[in-house]
Design an enzyme around this catalytic site. Structure first.
Site, PDB file in Angstrom:
ATOM      1  N   THR A  12       0.554  -1.158   0.016  1.00 49.04           N
ATOM      2  CA  THR A  12       0.095  -0.053   0.102  1.00 49.04           C
ATOM      3  C   THR A  12       0.821   1.230   0.000  1.00 49.04           C
ATOM      4  O   THR A  12       2.064   1.104   0.334  1.00 49.04           O
ATOM      5  CB  THR A  12      -0.986  -0.104   1.161  1.00 49.04           C
ATOM      6  OG1 THR A  12      -1.585   1.512   1.441  1.00 49.04           O
ATOM      7  CG2 THR A  12      -0.182  -0.215   2.556  1.00 49.04           C
ATOM      8  N   ASP A  13       0.326   2.244  -0.384  1.00 51.21           N
ATOM      9  CA  ASP A  13       1.050   3.663  -0.475  1.00 51.21           C
ATOM     10  C   ASP A  13       1.224   4.145   1.027  1.00 51.21           C
ATOM     11  O   ASP A  13       2.004   5.021   1.199  1.00 51.21           O
ATOM     12  CB  ASP A  13       0.152   4.663  -1.179  1.00 51.21           C
ATOM     13  CG  ASP A  13      -1.292   4.941  -0.773  1.00 51.21           C
ATOM     14  OD1 ASP A  13      -1.837   4.258   0.235  1.00 51.21           O
ATOM     15  OD2 ASP A  13      -1.877   5.911  -1.380  1.00 51.21           O
ATOM     16  N   GLU A  14       0.371   3.732   2.088  1.00 50.19           N
ATOM     17  CA  GLU A  14       0.403   4.101   3.332  1.00 50.19           C
ATOM     18  C   GLU A  14       1.597   3.660   4.091  1.00 50.19           C
ATOM     19  O   GLU A  14       1.983   4.297   5.219  1.00 50.19           O
ATOM     20  CB  GLU A  14      -0.939   3.437   4.028  1.00 50.19           C
ATOM     21  CG  GLU A  14      -1.962   3.833   3.595  1.00 50.19           C
ATOM     22  CD  GLU A  14      -3.168   3.708   4.659  1.00 50.19           C
ATOM     23  OE1 GLU A  14      -2.861   3.489   5.670  1.00 50.19           O
ATOM     24  OE2 GLU A  14      -4.297   3.627   4.282  1.00 50.19           O
TER      25      GLU A  14
ATOM     26  N   TYR B  43      -2.069  -0.394  11.236  1.00 48.31           N
ATOM     27  CA  TYR B  43      -2.176  -1.035   9.823  1.00 48.31           C
ATOM     28  C   TYR B  43      -0.848  -0.722   9.094  1.00 48.31           C
ATOM     29  O   TYR B  43      -0.063  -1.556   8.515  1.00 48.31           O
ATOM     30  CB  TYR B  43      -3.604  -0.629   9.187  1.00 48.31           C
ATOM     31  CG  TYR B  43      -3.201  -0.815   7.914  1.00 48.31           C
ATOM     32  CD1 TYR B  43      -3.427  -2.254   7.429  1.00 48.31           C
ATOM     33  CD2 TYR B  43      -3.433  -0.025   6.784  1.00 48.31           C
ATOM     34  CE1 TYR B  43      -3.448  -2.532   5.743  1.00 48.31           C
ATOM     35  CE2 TYR B  43      -3.339  -0.048   5.485  1.00 48.31           C
ATOM     36  CZ  TYR B  43      -3.440  -1.539   5.146  1.00 48.31           C
ATOM     37  OH  TYR B  43      -3.450  -1.778   3.536  1.00 48.31           O
TER      38      TYR B  43
ATOM     39  N   LYS C 156       2.014  -3.152   7.648  1.00 48.48           N
ATOM     40  CA  LYS C 156       2.380  -3.462   5.996  1.00 48.48           C
ATOM     41  C   LYS C 156       3.974  -3.077   5.655  1.00 48.48           C
ATOM     42  O   LYS C 156       4.331  -3.686   5.180  1.00 48.48           O
ATOM     43  CB  LYS C 156       1.445  -2.584   5.328  1.00 48.48           C
ATOM     44  CG  LYS C 156      -0.018  -2.906   5.437  1.00 48.48           C
ATOM     45  CD  LYS C 156      -0.294  -4.315   4.594  1.00 48.48           C
ATOM     46  CE  LYS C 156      -0.222  -4.686   3.275  1.00 48.48           C
ATOM     47  NZ  LYS C 156      -0.373  -5.869   2.597  1.00 48.48           N
TER      48      LYS C 156
END
Ligand code: NAD
Ligand code: DAU
Length: 337
Positions: free
Chosen positions: A121-123, A148, A152
């Site tokens: 993810t970009d997060e 979260y 990741k």
């Protein structure tokens, strides 16, 4: 036939990936492994049930993963705990599935010498200020904000380390916010669509100035297939559809408009603690090197066509989401959201 193991294939993006693969890439023999958490649903795979093998199981189960990886050629790893708001209520399942689960898969990949594509993810990059002209690239340092995104980021780090230390055959992709059919109604876009269908006002966190770089799930999955076919082993690819000018307020207003409500038929609710402000993806490497292009683009928000298709899907599949609606809204209401 190439044998493909899809982890988390009964969730939102994973099930769309299986549908996409069955439709466009018939040379894959697909097995799905999924724990069927609250986010997994065999109904998501019902339209392709006779064309795939489904295994209910946990990616943290080393014996099971060893067996399944031994029996496949490629693993596409979607399985994760995926919702930020849940990670603020209880981080443990995120550490368990996202970190230990990915470690378990990596060890089986290493042992059996199979190919892995890891979905991220970009997060992991943290967030940008609204006026920051930069976008995330493959070289942006990791700086996750939430339980979260930190799990990741940890899983990506494990994959990178296994590539460098053990020479496993793996690629990684970091994608921005997806929307489309089969997305759990806890998430922003389906929550608002199903709110309107239930005659509940949509809920906007805080001021709604946060920016997410929205992409239709089919565009994410076409990129994953291109990486599987042409991607260079050991490389990371950013996936994004250039929607980093669209904030949450604009999305909620567009949903209201497309669903025949007044543009401001929504309410502001409590903001998310630690809420990331802006994500923006620079997918030029994927476009330049592999020739990828998103299909869902339009000149207004880049989302109108994709949102109309998504709204229609939720309208036509009330039986898919109706039973969960009350409990999802009750959990949010406890937090003033
Ligand atoms: P989701 O929550 O809809 O689906 C996750 C699936 O994984 C579910 O079917 C669940 O049952 C399964 N699962 C969870 N724990 C498991 C375990 N221990 N063993 C086996 N299966 C397990 O998530 P999603 O939105 O489809 O996201 C899929 C992947 O894409 C995740 O890795 C997520 O980080 C990543 N991603 C999501 C987005 C997005 O916008 N949704 C964007 C970029 C990347
Ligand atoms: O950026 C990719 C990530 O996108 C993925 O890695 C995650 O798995 C996925 O859940 C998603 O994370 P977000 O936290 O950005 O998505 P969510 O749908 O929860 O929220 C999107 C934005 O909308 C965010 O700024 C919070 C806001 N929001 C969310 C909900 C549920 C609202 O304003 N109202 C809401 O009711």
């Amino acid at each position: 036939m190439t044998r493909m193991l899809v982890t988390g294939g009964a969730g939102f993006i994973g099930s769309n990936f299986v549908h996409y693969t069955v439709k466009h890439k018939p040379d894959y023999d697909i097995t799905v492994i999924d724990k069927l958490t609250y986010a997994g649903n065999t109904a998501n795979l019902q339209p392709v049930a006779d064309k795939i093998t489904f295994v209910e199981g946990d990616i943290c189960n080393a014996e099971l993963m060893d067996k399944l990886v031994a029996e496949t050629d490629i693993v596409v790893h979607f399985a994760a705990e995926s919702h930020n708001d849940n990670s603020l209520r209880n981080p443990w399942p995120f550490v368990e599935t996202n970190v230990i689960g990915t470690y378990t898969i990596l060890e089986a990949i290493r042992k059996h010498g199979k190919r892995l594509h890891h979905i991220s993810t970009d997060e992991v990059f943290g967030d940008l200020e609204l006026d920051d002209p930069n976008r995330f690239t493959e070289d942006t340092p990791y700086n996750p904000s939430s339980p979260y995104s930190s799990t990741k980021a940890s899983s990506d780090m494990l994959v990178r380390a296994w590539i460098r230390s053990f020479g496993i055959k793996a690629t990684i992709s970091n994608c921005s916010n997806n929307y489309g059919p089969y997305q759990h109604i806890e998430k922003f876009i389906p929550r608002q669509i199903t709110n309107i269908l239930s005659d509940i006002k949509p809920k906007l966190y805080g001021t709604g100035e946060q920016v997410r770089d929205w992409i239709h799930v089919d565009d994410h999955n076409s990129a994953v297939h291109l990486i599987l076919e042409k991607g260079e082993l050991g490389e990371t690819y950013i996936i994004g559809a250039d929607n980093d000018h669209v904030n949450n307020k604009m999305v909620i207003e567009l949903i209201c408009e497309l669903m025949g409500k007044g543009k401001d038929w929504y309410e502001h609710v409590n903001d998310r603690p630690g809420h990331d402000m802006r994500y923006a993806m620079d997918s030029s490497k994927l476009r330049r090197e592999l020739g990828w292009q998103p299909q869902y683009t339009d000149n207004q928000t880049g989302m109108r066509d994709g949102l109309m298709q998504t709204i229609e899907w939720y309208r036509e599949h009330e039986d898919w989401w109706k039973a969960q609606k009350e409990a999802v809204e009750a959990a949010y209401a406890k937090q003033g959201q």
